[in-house]
Write a protein that holds these residues in place. Structure first.
Motif, PDB file in Angstrom:
ATOM      1  N   GLY A 295      51.838   8.350 -12.544  1.00 39.43           N
ATOM      2  CA  GLY A 295      52.444   8.032 -11.261  1.00 39.43           C
ATOM      3  C   GLY A 295      51.647   8.551 -10.086  1.00 39.43           C
TER       4      GLY A 295
ATOM      5  N   LEU B 144      56.370  13.487  -5.913  1.00 39.56           N
ATOM      6  CA  LEU B 144      57.095  12.523  -6.737  1.00 39.56           C
ATOM      7  C   LEU B 144      58.345  13.133  -7.376  1.00 39.56           C
TER       8      LEU B 144
ATOM      9  N   ILE C  41      62.367  12.421  -6.328  1.00 45.08           N
ATOM     10  CA  ILE C  41      63.285  11.861  -7.321  1.00 45.08           C
ATOM     11  C   ILE C  41      64.467  12.799  -7.531  1.00 45.08           C
TER      12      ILE C  41
ATOM     13  N   HIS D 110      65.455  -0.739  -9.572  1.00 45.94           N
ATOM     14  CA  HIS D 110      64.079  -0.806 -10.058  1.00 45.94           C
ATOM     15  C   HIS D 110      63.875  -1.991 -10.991  1.00 45.94           C
TER      16      HIS D 110
ATOM     17  N   THR E 237      59.231   6.408 -11.417  1.00 52.14           N
ATOM     18  CA  THR E 237      60.387   7.058 -10.797  1.00 52.14           C
ATOM     19  C   THR E 237      61.649   6.883 -11.626  1.00 52.14           C
ATOM     20  N   SER E 238      61.840   5.711 -12.223  1.00 52.22           N
ATOM     21  CA  SER E 238      63.036   5.466 -13.014  1.00 52.22           C
ATOM     22  C   SER E 238      63.061   6.335 -14.266  1.00 52.22           C
TER      23      SER E 238
ATOM     24  N   SER F 105      63.600  10.074 -13.389  1.00 51.05           N
ATOM     25  CA  SER F 105      64.985  10.432 -13.061  1.00 51.05           C
ATOM     26  C   SER F 105      65.812  10.613 -14.325  1.00 51.05           C
TER      27      SER F 105
END
Length: 646
Positions: A129, A148, A152, A171, A332-333, A336
């Motif tokens: 990322g 990042l 998040i 997303h 990011t998904s 998390s």
């Protein structure tokens, strides 16, 4: 996301201040949204980049095996979900079940497994990322490594698990929109390709220019790929480790959700990898190709540059930006989901404060997420600065069948069968569980080294024996993963049968009562419940505040039928995806004709459109009443404020 969380807290019966809501979304997330969460959390940057690299390297077999390596395990997890609901419906993680059934020693062992899995996954996500953000914005990579996870963590802390699901849905819309864009561009409107017939012609010529060693006739359009078959074996083994050891794959989801999730996710690497990976190979003779007139170098290929190269040729700078955006969304998904996973692993109530209240658990979860977000940045910085080569070749080998994910299968595959048997088999003993998971890991590591030494040393194109490069090869990962997976299961079963247990699962079924045994003031609870009901619109049914009461009672026979249905479904999917389709064409040395290639690509396109429907449209249909009720409430509130001002 923060606004949606505020709306949820004020206009629904769920609030993130509850530990049950924060860690498990009050067990009220419907199958469509869970399916969407699985697809989003399981779609890493490696899913997109390495599936394309597999197609570029092995041909059509690469993305097929990549999809098989992660989808059938999710479908099989539906059986585990049915058993969890049957034998431990109140559990939030498999670690709770292990602790109740086998005590502290086993709990510590599997907590270590869980932390290793999350640590390796987070390192992989952030390194990729941060590189994506650097390429898109020019931001310093080390700064991105910290910004990042901290960014998040903000919406995860405020919204909990439900916020991650909603974020996953947003997303997923972007993910499928970009996949559809690339598909239509490559196969329909691009002047460089523009049709499936033209793609077939270009791939036929590519097989003449750069044939694939070990493929039938050197073709890219065949499942007869020796390297692809080994790649598929490593994919399957590492996929089991990733699904069953990762707390990001939520064990409280429904069986239906896991069925849909496995079916939907399969289309992502298959369709995306087939499109961009094969486009990169077909366009290598195009003057617009970045390395024209040469193909990508081995270093560029291993770095996952096949998809960016194809995207740049097909759509110019817009294609590169679209690819970077979807990779960023994937990071990011998944990150998390891992933050929530870490907060669920935390052992505060288990060992430090057994009588902790719901508010205290939520507060500690917030602290854990913030601390882990900072540690994620530190870990990614360490990896990027000092151990990048080691991570790329050895360590980050957890959940997907790329070179970045195999070794976690080496470390984690011995835990798979013991985890399954914990909720499945009444005769399992603590000694069997510990012996299988520990001895299996040791044997897997030995097989990794010995297999690398004996097999790779005999291959003419590989120099040396036990090296970082050779340890990262799929054949080495297969030796280790298969050994750890099989021997851990055999040892666990054999040792347990020497002095079998006869566990009735009453202890694990009582986990829900333990979770709700807080010493709170009953009058205060009643007052809070009444206040919450007054805030709800009439369209909502407030229901009881007790989380057990919210669960519809499911009889044992019903859950057995659900389990059998999941078993039939996962077995049928496994037989079709692993045996019938690929191996039939492998052993017959079949090379795709033009008509069959068009049929093959058409199937991938139809499948990915069905996946988008399940992941994007189904959650809207399932929650339409709740959304209408919230909109009415917001509309009424806005009208009242306007009336007061006037």
């Amino acid at each position: 996301m923060l606004c949606l969380t505020a709306v949820q807290s004020n206009f629904s019966r769920y609030t993130p201040s509850s530990s049950e809501e924060f860690t498990s979304a009050s067990r009220s997330v419907k199958p469509g949204l869970v399916c969407c969460g699985i697809v989003s959390a399981w779609t890493w940057s490696a899913t997109l980049l390495q599936s394309s690299t597999a197609a570029y390297t092995f041909g059509v077999s690469g993305p097929w095996w990549y999809g098989a390596g992660g989808s059938i395990q999710v479908a099989m997890f539906g059986m585990v979900a049915a058993k969890v609901k049957m034998n431990a419906n109140g559990a939030h993680t498999f670690l709770e079940i292990v602790k109740v059934r086998f005590g502290t020693a086993a709990h510590i062992v599997f907590t270590i497994y869980a932390f290793i899995c999350v640590l390796v996954v987070c390192g992989s996500l952030l390194v990729g990322g941060a590189a994506t953000v650097n390429a898109l914005t020019g931001m310093n990579i080390l700064a991105a490594c910290f910004l990042l996870p901290i960014g998040i963590a903000v919406y995860v802390v405020f919204g909990g698990l439900r916020a991650t699901f909603i974020c996953d849905w947003a997303h997923t819309i972007i993910l499928f929109a970009i996949i559809y864009t690339f598909i239509f561009r490559a196969y329909g409107t691009s002047p460089e390709i523009g049709s499936l017939t033209r793609m077939y012609e270009l791939l036929t010529q590519a097989a003449i220019d750069v044939p694939v060693p070990g493929n039938a006739n050197g073709s890219y359009m065949t499942m007869k790929s020796n390297q692809g078959l080994v790649f598929g074996a490593s994919a399957l083994l590492s996929g089991f480790a990733g699904v069953f050891c990762d707390q990001g794959i939520h064990p409280t989801g429904t069986t239906k959700a896991y069925m849909l999730g496995g079916l939907s996710w399969f289309a992502v690497p298959w369709a995306f990898g087939s499109c961009l990976g094969l486009s990169a190979r077909a366009l290598q003779s195009n003057p617009l190709f970045p390395t024209y007139p040469s193909p990508l170098s081995p270093q560029q290929t291993s770095a996952g540059l096949a998809a960016p190269a194809a995207a740049a040729v097909l759509m110019g700078k817009g294609g590169a930006v679209a690819l970077l955006l979807v990779v960023f969304m994937a990071v990011t998904s998944a990150a998390s989901a891992e933050l929530i996973a870490v907060s669920s692993i935390v052992i505060y109530r288990t060992y430090w404060h057994p009588q902790a209240t719901s508010a205290e658990i939520v507060r500690v979860s917030h602290y854990t997420i913030c601390a882990w977000a900072i540690w994620m940045g530190c870990w990614a910085t360490i990896v990027n600065t000092f151990f990048q080569l080691l991570m790329e070749n050895v360590l980050i080998c957890v959940a997907a069948p790329s070179s970045e994910h195999r070794s976690g299968g080496i470390v984690l595959s011995p835990a798979v069968i013991p985890i399954i048997l914990t909720v499945w088999w009444s005769k399992l003993t603590r000694t069997g569980l510990l012996c299988g998971s520990i001895i299996g890991a040791i044997l897997g590591m030995l097989a990794w080294m010995i297999g690398c030494w004996k097999i790779n040393g005999e291959l003419s194109y590989i120099t040396g024996a036990i090296t970082i490069t050779n340890l990262a090869l799929p054949i080495s990962a297969v030796c280790s993963g298969l050994t750890g997976f099989m021997f851990s299961g055999l040892i666990t079963v054999f040792v347990s049968l020497l002095k079998p247990n006869n566990y009735d699962f009453e202890g694990t079924r009582a986990i829900a009562m333990l979770e709700n045994s807080e010493n709170n003031d009953p009058d205060l609870n009643v007052a809070r419940s009444a206040e919450k009901r007054e805030k709800l619109p009439s369209d909502f049914e407030a229901g009881p505040t007790n989380s057990i009461a919210q669960e519809d009672p499911l009889c044992h026979d019903t859950l057995q039928r659900v389990f059998r249905r999941a078993a039939w479904y996962s077995s049928a999917m496994s037989v079709i995806v692993i045996l019938i389709v690929p191996l039939t064409m492998f052993f017959t040395n079949y090379v795709f004709s033009e008509r069959f290639y068009i049929f093959w690509v058409s199937c991938s396109i139809v499948w990915v459109f069905m996946s988008g429907t399940f992941s994007v449209i189904l959650p809207l249909l399932e929650s339409r009443k709740e959304m209408v009720a919230i909109l009415k409430r917001l509309g009424g509130l806005a009208s009242t404020k306007l009336y007061i001002k006037s």
